[in-house]
Design a protein around this motif. Structure first.
Motif, short mmCIF file in Angstrom:
data_model
loop_
_atom_site.label_atom_id
_atom_site.label_comp_id
_atom_site.label_asym_id
_atom_site.label_seq_id
_atom_site.Cartn_x
_atom_site.Cartn_y
_atom_site.Cartn_z
N GLU A 510 0.82 -1.21 0.00
CA GLU A 510 0.00 0.00 0.00
C GLU A 510 0.85 1.26 0.00
N TYR A 511 2.17 1.13 0.18
CA TYR A 511 3.03 2.31 0.20
C TYR A 511 3.09 2.95 -1.18
N ILE A 512 3.26 4.26 -1.18
CA ILE A 512 3.32 5.03 -2.42
C ILE A 512 4.77 5.42 -2.70
N PHE A 513 5.24 5.11 -3.90
CA PHE A 513 6.59 5.52 -4.29
C PHE A 513 6.64 7.03 -4.51
N SER A 514 7.76 7.61 -4.16
CA SER A 514 7.98 9.04 -4.33
C SER A 514 8.91 9.30 -5.52
N LYS A 515 8.67 10.39 -6.21
CA LYS A 515 9.50 10.74 -7.36
C LYS A 515 10.89 11.23 -6.95
N THR A 516 11.04 11.67 -5.70
CA THR A 516 12.31 12.27 -5.28
C THR A 516 13.12 11.38 -4.35
N ASP A 517 12.55 10.29 -3.87
CA ASP A 517 13.26 9.42 -2.94
C ASP A 517 14.07 8.36 -3.68
N GLY A 518 14.98 7.73 -2.95
CA GLY A 518 15.78 6.64 -3.48
C GLY A 518 15.39 5.32 -2.84
N TYR A 519 15.64 4.24 -3.60
CA TYR A 519 15.26 2.89 -3.13
C TYR A 519 16.34 1.90 -3.55
N ILE A 520 16.40 0.78 -2.82
CA ILE A 520 17.28 -0.32 -3.21
C ILE A 520 16.42 -1.56 -3.43
N PHE A 521 16.58 -2.16 -4.61
CA PHE A 521 15.86 -3.38 -4.94
C PHE A 521 16.81 -4.57 -4.81
N GLN A 522 16.33 -5.61 -4.17
CA GLN A 522 17.05 -6.89 -4.12
C GLN A 522 16.25 -7.88 -4.96
N MET A 523 16.89 -8.37 -6.03
CA MET A 523 16.18 -9.21 -6.99
C MET A 523 16.58 -10.68 -6.86
N ASN A 524 15.61 -11.55 -7.14
CA ASN A 524 15.88 -12.98 -7.29
C ASN A 524 16.12 -13.36 -8.74
N GLU A 525 15.55 -12.58 -9.65
CA GLU A 525 15.73 -12.78 -11.08
C GLU A 525 15.77 -11.42 -11.76
N ALA A 526 16.35 -11.39 -12.94
CA ALA A 526 16.36 -10.15 -13.71
C ALA A 526 14.94 -9.81 -14.14
N ALA A 527 14.64 -8.52 -14.22
CA ALA A 527 13.31 -8.08 -14.64
C ALA A 527 13.43 -6.66 -15.17
#
Length: 850
Positions: A510-527
């Motif tokens: 339910e969280y909303i992504f922000s246009k100005t914030d940064g995030y780190i994704f940990q992936m199990n497969e490429a996408a």
């Protein structure tokens, strides 16, 4: 119709027309106040024929015109009416209202109404290999001869032509009965341009309106040619076929346009809307919007073909028809929106070399049978869709509103881009300007599946009660499912989980992504994430919290910039002191920035669109904005180590290493207990390793230097080295231990270090010793700094403060008179005098005797 004609240009046929100096200007006025009273008089003016020029025509009704430019004349002649509604060329029952024979010149007819030619409005005769341009004219009420002896149409074209920005309307190419049917093909334009005299000829038809034109076949356009034909950005409405005047003989079956035996035809960005279905008594007549028959190359891209049905919507017109009978021809049908017609894409004969159908939206053809005729004798393309296209009724542009988003947006052929440089939309008109971002998320074999990123463009317009494209669960939907085998492992934001797995389900959706914030994704497969949205404004301001809080912020400028340019004044003032990127870091200490440099430049690394950095500052910056006042820079690229391998983690400690420029290895690896925790390719005498320390037990860091092809030297392991930690930058050490949670480490492998402060060597003496009752204390300060000189007794009690304050580098003497801070004489015994300078302390002992 002008509003409906706002279309994008995917591929434009480049028109290379020689440019000549227009040296003669003549005016045509019927009242005798100009140079001539007739257009033909000005056209055949001796100077005009020899030098070329412009003929301006004042309002009036002019008789049928004949223009002949033989091969001996190569000039530019433009005939320009003042207004296309009041400057009229009236054929008055003549065969042709205007005839052009243009062998090798550039000839322009502009701003006229052309009408009442029994055969044609304009005829461009055979042998016209010059460029004849018909522009901004109204061509109407032609083709009235029921018993013609040669071809009729609004424009009959047998040579090179550019036909643009005209309106063809109210042309009825009548025919008496079957004997005259073939002369009444192409209500608005008839092209028959077969010649062996040239190989680079073309006819270009663009930005015209075709409204309510009729013929025995092809109410708008018929073309056959061994030269290039390009039809683009036109609007077709109300065109159709008509029965013969006598005996009600049936017409042929193409309503809008047909291309037969063409060497190369391109049909792009056209709108075909509500063209006229002919209701007849007796046998059924199958009718087609567009037909391509026995063409060598036919490219049919980005058209909108819709609502070509009769009033009851139970009979109507097919969309695109391929009729290939010659075992040749390459046909491409791509990016078209075809909906609410009798049929979508039809192949009546499939004797072609190749047929490509892809990235179309073929829907509801016909509406009353739920699209049962979307494809007839052909198969849908693998990337075709079948959804309500949701196009605006007046502009045919894809709707993008709070309640509706067209499925045509950014779903066209990805190798084609729209005018806003986004992936192509399906249909003739593109959506409002926006961004289309492709975010590639790595496989665990690359960067351990980690990706630091931001989302400068998000769809903050379209949102419903069941779908919000900014919400994590919707934005990431494709990489969350299935839960047990999802491509995503988690998303982190400012050292906390943002989207994660727990209790057998996804949390944070339910969280909303922000246009100005940064995030780190940990992936199990490429996408790949495909994001259509609207970019945050360049001058958006955000708050950066101080007190060494780690701010995860995105970089939203579309220009690459070095750190010094991007941070602007904040780069210089020392408030911001730590910047961490997934691939590199920059750290401010001892009044300067330290950062990895490359072979090409000593400039700081660059930030690129959708990057994320972790930023720390001493004091809160309430209104931070990326500085976009400098030109873009080339993106920084640093080679990945090949000799050393290690496992990337979500965070690291930057390890800056200073080298002797005469002894540069090829790579450096950092090891703890024989496990590599990071490595770098050496490109200059200051490099940096991301030291991933969380997966190893605390231990001292050893450095290994790999020389490779740079030197015959063997690998060198260094266990002790001159170094400091950000926690205590004045304490020079001989090794670093991963048990220390520092913000940065600094190592120097050369004598004259610029990143490690010089060792502070204090001298402290007194004379005489023993003394009574006074002694002189001498000391040396190797660098400017705060100085404290104190006296303590043998019990550690403070006796006297002799010096307290800042002093410049140098030698000093202070006399102690044997008294304490209140002026009382001290007793005999042992005393200690202690000096502290720049964090360094030195103690000495002295004896007072009485």
């Amino acid at each position: 119709m002008e509003e409906k004609m706002k279309k994008k240009s995917i591929i434009v046929l480049m028109i290379m027309i020689p440019v000549f100096l227009l040296s003669v200007v003549l005016n045509v006025k019927q009242d005798g106040t100009g140079d001539y009273t007739s257009i033909s008089g000005a056209f055949y003016d001796e100077d005009m024929q020899s030098e070329g020029g412009i003929i301006y025509v004042s309002p009036g009704i002019y008789c049928a015109q004949y223009y002949y430019l033989p091969s001996s004349i190569e000039v530019d002649i433009d005939i320009i009416g003042i207004n296309n509604e009041t400057c009229i060329i009236d054929g008055n029952g003549s065969s042709n209202a205007m005839e052009i024979i243009n062998v090798s010149s550039n000839f322009v007819i502009k701003n006229f109404t052309i009408e009442d030619g029994d055969y044609t409005g304009i005829k461009i005769s055979s042998g016209s290999y010059g460029f004849s341009t018909i522009e901004n004219c109204i061509i109407t009420d032609c083709c009235n001869a029921a018993y013609p002896i040669y071809q009729k149409s609004g424009i009959v074209c047998h040579g090179n032509a550019i036909i643009q920005n005209n309106t063809f309307t109210g042309i009825e190419n009548v025919w008496a009965y079957y004997a005259w049917q073939d002369y009444s093909i192409g209500g608005a334009i008839y092209i028959d341009f077969h010649t062996s005299s040239i190989s680079n000829g073309y006819v270009q038809i663009m930005n015209n309106d075709f409204i309510d034109n009729f013929a025995a076949d092809c109410g708008a356009i018929y073309a056959t040619s061994n030269q290039k034909i390009s039809v683009s950005n036109n609007y077709f409405e109300g065109n159709g076929v008509i029965e013969s005047m006598y005996l009600q003989n049936l017409p042929k079956n193409c309503v809008i346009a047909a291309f037969e035996d063409c060497n190369s035809v391109s049909f792009y960005n056209n709108i075909c809307y509500e063209n006229a279905y002919l209701d007849i008594q007796g046998p059924n007549l199958e009718q087609h919007s567009l037909k391509f028959k026995d063409c060598a190359i036919a490219e049919i891209f980005n058209n909108t073909i819709t609502q070509n049905l009769n009033s009851t919507e139970i009979e109507g017109i097919n969309g695109i028809v391929i009729d290939a009978t010659d075992d040749e021809g390459d046909y491409e049908i791509v990016n078209n929106a075809i909906y609410a017609n009798l049929s979508g894409i039809v192949c009546s004969n499939n004797d072609y070399n190749s047929l490509t159908i892809d990235y179309n939206n073929v829907y509801d053809n016909p509406p009353y049978s739920n699209g049962s005729n979307n494809y007839c004798s052909v198969t849908a393309g693998s990337n075709d869709i079948s959804s309500n296209p949701h196009l605006a009724s007046n502009t045919f542009s894809p709707i993008w509103s709070s309640t509706t988003k067209s499925p045509c947006i950014d779903t066209g052929d990805p190798t084609i881009t729209d005018a806003d440089d986004t992936r192509s939309d399906i249909g003739a008109v593109c959506a409002i300007d926006h961004n289309y971002d492709l975010i590639e998320l790595p496989d665990p074999s690359v960067d351990n599946g980690l990706k630091w990123l931001s989302f400068p463009s998000l769809d903050d317009v379209h949102s419903t009660s069941t779908y919000d494209p900014d919400k994590a669960g919707d934005l990431l939907f494709d990489i969350l499912d299935p839960y047990e085998d999802s491509e995503l492992e988690y998303v982190s934001h400012e050292n906390d989980y943002f989207v994660w797995k727990e209790f057998g389900s996804w949390q944070g959706t339910e969280y909303i992504f922000s246009k100005t914030d940064g995030y780190i994704f940990q992936m199990n497969e490429a996408a790949t994430l495909e994001i259509s949205g609207f970019k945050v404004s360049d001058n958006t301001h955000i708050q950066l919290d101080g007190n060494s809080y780690e701010n995860w912020i995105g970089y939203w400028l579309e220009e690459n910039q070095t750190l010094s340019d991007a941070f602007g004044d904040e780069w210089e003032n020392g408030n911001i002191y730590s910047i961490k990127h997934q691939d590199w870091s920059a750290y401010y200490s001892e009044g300067t920035w330290k950062y990895k440099t490359s072979y090409e430049t000593d400039d700081p690394p660059t930030l690129s669109y959708a990057d994320m950095v972790k930023v720390k500052c001493h004091n809160t910056i309430s209104s931070f904005c990326w500085d976009n006042g400098t030109p873009g820079d080339s993106k920084s690229t640093f080679a990945d180590p090949e000799y050393y391998s290690y496992e990337e983690q979500i965070d690291y400690i930057p390890l800056f290493i200073e080298l002797d420029e005469t002894d540069l290895p090829q790579e450096i690896g950092a090891f703890v207990s024989d496990e590599c925790i990071g490595a770098t390719v050496v490109e200059s005498d200051l490099t940096q390793i991301n030291a991933y320390t969380t997966s190893v037990n605390p231990g001292d860091i050893e450095l290994e230097l790999y020389y490779g092809s740079r030197s015959a030297m063997q690998n060198k392991t260094i266990a002790t080295y001159k170094c400091v930690s950000s926690n205590d930058p004045e304490k020079i050490q001989q090794s670093l231990n991963t048990g220390e949670n520092a913000e940065a480490w600094f190592v120097s492998l050369r004598e004259d270090s610029s990143i490690i402060p010089s060792a502070i060597e204090l001298t402290l003496t007194n004379y005489p010793n023993p003394f009574n009752p006074t002694t002189t204390i001498s000391y040396n300060i190797p660098q400017d700094g705060k100085v404290s000189l104190e006296i303590y007794n043998i019990k550690g009690q403070h006796v006297r403060q002799l010096v307290s304050g800042s002093q410049p580098e140098g030698n000093y003497e202070v006399v102690w008179n044997g008294k304490d801070n209140i002026g009382k004489q001290v007793s005999s015994g042992i005393y200690y005098f202690r000096i502290t300078v720049c964090g360094k302390t030195l103690n000495k002992k002295m004896l007072m005797l009485k």
